[in-house]
Enzyme design. Structure first.
Site, PDB file in Angstrom:
ATOM      1  N   ASP A 153      49.099   8.641 -10.192  1.00 52.49           N
ATOM      2  CA  ASP A 153      48.731   8.703 -11.120  1.00 52.49           C
ATOM      3  C   ASP A 153      47.488   9.652 -11.792  1.00 52.49           C
ATOM      4  O   ASP A 153      46.433   9.111 -11.199  1.00 52.49           O
ATOM      5  CB  ASP A 153      49.146   7.833 -12.627  1.00 52.49           C
ATOM      6  CG  ASP A 153      49.216   7.775 -13.807  1.00 52.49           C
ATOM      7  OD1 ASP A 153      49.766   9.229 -14.559  1.00 52.49           O
ATOM      8  OD2 ASP A 153      48.991   7.345 -15.006  1.00 52.49           O
ATOM      9  N   ASP A 191      46.229  10.081 -15.296  1.00 56.10           N
ATOM     10  CA  ASP A 191      45.921   9.916 -16.985  1.00 56.10           C
ATOM     11  C   ASP A 191      45.554   8.598 -16.906  1.00 56.10           C
ATOM     12  O   ASP A 191      46.664   7.689 -16.250  1.00 56.10           O
ATOM     13  CB  ASP A 191      47.005  10.221 -18.111  1.00 56.10           C
ATOM     14  CG  ASP A 191      46.533  11.809 -18.802  1.00 56.10           C
ATOM     15  OD1 ASP A 191      46.153  12.134 -18.758  1.00 56.10           O
ATOM     16  OD2 ASP A 191      47.703  11.689 -18.525  1.00 56.10           O
TER      17      ASP A 191
END
Length: 301
Positions: free
Chosen positions: A46, A48
């Protein structure tokens, strides 16, 4: 791919088989970090809260990614943030000093466009977008138009400029246009727009449209495994040889578990230690650690 197989929404964590819920997460350490490295061929990250917060790179990320590449591991970046297209994300990686190409990036904006494409969305119909430029760009690259009518699909993602008119028009399209699709890029409740605090996520915009239309959307971002079909086609790696690294239990970790990947939770983003340990939490990663760079530290590289 048949349309029915793609219409996936967020699974209910309580309905998961007891495997993930029953097994406690292991704190990453030197021994199991080595075992994890040896057991996987690809790491899915991922962005963020894992690679960066806002426009600030998280400490130790470049060295960790370089080390994994030097070990022959494939790196893929799977983000629910739909505000950017893959091209824009590649530019952001470059601006932060990270060498990542567009083919290694899978965003929910891309997933929304691909959902329409694989389900043969009629090219004469238009797509109404509540969201950022990233969705519009990916739609255009896939051959779809986000202006004009008739509207045959509404795509809802993170939109910092959300307003009442947008909600009204999306509601009218979904309720009054026969067969109009309601697609959500993701349902994250919050996200890191800056490195200092969490901001309302796309889930807020999606919830507003759900409320006004009394309909549930087709969710194409994590934890839906829709994007995994494209990952498998591109990289030809078994999901059992992948590790999903993320900061959210209900999206990143659940995505990895739904797809059959190993999972590593980092506590540098949304999820805290207390949330992970809470008795009501049924989503347990295989491993957890403070931040991505712990992989580098534990391996002594």
């Amino acid at each position: 791919m048949e349309q029915g197989s793609m219409e996936t929404t967020n699974p209910n964590p309580s309905s998961m088989s007891g495997v993930a819920a029953a097994s406690a997460a292991e704190l990453l350490c030197c021994a199991n970090a080595r075992a994890l490295l040896d057991s996987v061929d690809a790491f899915l990250f991922d962005c963020d809260g894992v690679i960066w917060k806002g426009d600030k790179l998280i400490d130790g990320v470049p060295q960790t990614l370089d080390m994994l590449r030097s070990k022959g591991k494939k790196l893929v970046f799977v983000t629910n943030n739909s505000t950017k297209s893959r091209i824009q994300y590649a530019n952001k990686f470059q601006s932060l000093g990270l060498s990542v190409n567009q083919d290694e990036i899978f965003s929910s904006s891309f997933a929304a466009a691909m959902y329409l494409k694989v389900n043969q969305f009629p090219p004469h119909k238009k797509v109404y977008v509540i969201g950022g430029e990233g969705i519009v760009q990916e739609l255009q690259l896939a051959g779809f138009t986000a202006l004009g009518g008739p509207v045959g699909a509404v795509v809802v993602g993170l939109d910092p400029d959300i307003n009442y008119y947008k909600l009204q028009y999306a509601t009218l399209c979904i309720r009054e246009n026969p067969g109009c699709l309601f697609i959500a890029t993701n349902r994250d409740s919050v996200g890191h727009m800056t490195d200092l605090q969490e901001w309302p996520g796309a889930g807020c915009m999606v919830a507003a449209v759900c409320g006004s239309t009394e309909q549930e959307p087709i969710v194409v971002g994590k934890p839906s495994t829709f994007m995994m079909d494209f990952l498998l086609q591109k990289f030809n790696v078994s999901t059992s040889r992948m590790c999903m690294v993320g900061d959210r239990l209900d999206t990143d970790i659940l995505f990895g578990q739904n797809a059959g990947c190993k999972t590593l939770l980092v506590l540098s983003g949304v999820t805290t230690q207390s949330t992970l340990d809470d008795p009501s939490n049924s989503i347990k990663p295989d491993y957890y650690t403070n931040k991505v760079s712990d992989i580098h530290s534990f391996l002594g590289e």
